[in-house]
Write a protein that holds these residues in place. Sequence first.
Motif, mmCIF file in Angstrom:
data_model
loop_
_atom_site.group_PDB
_atom_site.id
_atom_site.type_symbol
_atom_site.label_atom_id
_atom_site.label_comp_id
_atom_site.label_asym_id
_atom_site.label_seq_id
_atom_site.Cartn_x
_atom_site.Cartn_y
_atom_site.Cartn_z
ATOM 1 N N ARG A 1 0.944 -1.185 0.065
ATOM 2 C CA ARG A 1 0.149 -0.036 0.083
ATOM 3 C C ARG A 1 0.818 1.269 0.145
ATOM 4 N NH1 ARG A 1 -3.747 -0.253 4.567
ATOM 5 N NH2 ARG A 1 -2.047 0.574 5.844
ATOM 6 N N PHE A 2 1.925 1.222 0.771
ATOM 7 C CA PHE A 2 2.962 2.093 0.761
ATOM 8 C C PHE A 2 3.470 2.729 -0.559
ATOM 9 C CE2 PHE A 2 7.483 3.470 0.881
ATOM 10 C CZ PHE A 2 7.190 4.584 1.483
ATOM 11 N N LEU A 3 3.837 1.476 -1.229
ATOM 12 C CA LEU A 3 4.515 1.595 -2.571
ATOM 13 C C LEU A 3 3.602 2.140 -3.571
ATOM 14 C CD1 LEU A 3 6.655 -1.770 -2.834
ATOM 15 C CD2 LEU A 3 7.510 0.488 -2.410
ATOM 16 N N ARG A 4 2.262 1.825 -3.401
ATOM 17 C CA ARG A 4 1.194 2.155 -4.312
ATOM 18 C C ARG A 4 0.885 3.592 -4.186
ATOM 19 N NH1 ARG A 4 -2.034 -1.891 -2.951
ATOM 20 N NH2 ARG A 4 -3.498 -0.526 -1.932
ATOM 21 N N THR A 5 0.646 4.020 -2.882
ATOM 22 C CA THR A 5 0.261 5.311 -2.457
ATOM 23 C C THR A 5 1.409 6.609 -2.482
ATOM 24 O OG1 THR A 5 0.266 4.743 -0.076
ATOM 25 C CG2 THR A 5 -1.764 4.360 -1.284
ATOM 26 N N HIS A 6 2.694 5.881 -2.463
ATOM 27 C CA HIS A 6 3.743 6.743 -2.380
ATOM 28 C C HIS A 6 4.568 6.834 -3.811
ATOM 29 C CE1 HIS A 6 2.515 6.722 1.680
ATOM 30 N NE2 HIS A 6 2.978 7.937 1.934
ATOM 31 N N PRO A 7 4.139 7.450 -4.556
ATOM 32 C CA PRO A 7 5.004 7.336 -5.956
ATOM 33 C C PRO A 7 6.557 7.866 -5.913
ATOM 34 C CG PRO A 7 3.666 9.267 -6.087
ATOM 35 C CD PRO A 7 3.064 8.431 -4.894
ATOM 36 N N VAL A 8 7.346 7.385 -6.351
ATOM 37 C CA VAL A 8 8.804 8.042 -6.412
ATOM 38 C C VAL A 8 8.944 9.388 -6.760
ATOM 39 C CG1 VAL A 8 11.208 7.751 -7.515
ATOM 40 C CG2 VAL A 8 9.784 5.750 -6.984
ATOM 41 N N GLU A 9 9.341 10.281 -5.809
ATOM 42 C CA GLU A 9 9.550 11.687 -6.086
ATOM 43 C C GLU A 9 11.087 11.966 -6.854
ATOM 44 O OE1 GLU A 9 7.428 13.995 -5.496
ATOM 45 O OE2 GLU A 9 5.905 13.043 -4.378
ATOM 46 N N GLU A 10 10.839 12.904 -7.713
ATOM 47 C CA GLU A 10 12.071 13.315 -8.281
ATOM 48 C C GLU A 10 13.099 13.944 -7.443
ATOM 49 O OE1 GLU A 10 13.516 16.337 -11.528
ATOM 50 O OE2 GLU A 10 11.665 15.951 -11.611
ATOM 51 N N ALA A 11 14.242 13.081 -7.097
ATOM 52 C CA ALA A 11 15.035 13.734 -6.225
ATOM 53 C C ALA A 11 15.874 15.200 -6.716
ATOM 54 C CB ALA A 11 16.259 12.815 -5.937
ATOM 55 N N ARG A 12 16.484 15.852 -5.841
ATOM 56 C CA ARG A 12 17.229 16.971 -6.273
ATOM 57 C C ARG A 12 18.151 17.384 -5.319
ATOM 58 N NH1 ARG A 12 14.877 22.542 -6.170
ATOM 59 N NH2 ARG A 12 17.104 22.931 -5.440
#
Lengths: 102, 193
Positions: free
Chosen positions: B182-193
């Motif tokens: 559920r965590f992987l589904r609801t938390h998309p990978v954010e573009e790092a900076r």
Amino acid sequence: MSAVPELPQIDTLVHEPARLRLLTLLSVLTRADFVFLLKQSGLSRGNLSVQMTRLSNAGLVAIEKRFVDKRPRTTYALTPAGREALAAYRRALQSILALLPE
Amino acid sequence: MLPDPRSLEDELFQSTWDDGLLDLFLGVSLLLIGVGWHLDQIAIGSIAPALLVSTWAPIRQRFVEPRSGYVELGARTQRKTRRGLWAVLALGVVALGLGVALYLQVRAGSSPSTLIAGLPALLLALGAAVTGAVLRIPRLGLYALALAAAGVATGLIGLDPSPSMLVSGLIITAAGALRFSRFLRTHPVEEAR
């Protein structure tokens, strides 16, 4: 002569809601990266980036950039000056609040 | 009114355990211990913690941090957590020693196995409860209850200790896998900076 006592100066750099939110978050952390602050602050990427640059330029936040597992990681930490600015802001706000009726 | 910085720190601390990875690791550890016991190879159970500790950071770095970010909590929380986890580790070593001693006694036939068959699960339940208290994760208390119930049932029925750990390990692994997916589904990978 005014009956209202002179109010302490509020630091507008700290007082702005988005920056205050970020400084409050950083005040309880050793350091955090951009994604963590993005998720916890609820700010947009653009706004977060602008506010962190302002706080960094003012010397309240230190920025460290490095690569971890081939991904860039920018971490932010409150500087001693940032901690002092936040403490001064708290003191100023408390003395203003003390003048207000319940 | 300004928020209490301690409660903010506590909330941030607790949010770092919401992804389900800890649950998954706990469940897999129990399964490995149960399998080791079942195969009469208790060494498998003892390597489980080392295996999981060494894979914890790389897995977090690969799956969790790109989604929820990287954070180092305040010095106070870090000190408190470190102290608590050392206490859990010490308790774990004592529990493991006790478990092995009991196992050897049962094998030698000097203790009635029906009475002590449930003890390993009860000791692990104690470990889960203490870890839950240290990390302030209430659901670990539920896992401790599941383990304790399995331990008591094993003792009453007079089974080998392995089913209690396999069953509770399966339940906790399933709960952890559900939470983590559920965590992987609801938390998309954010573009790092």
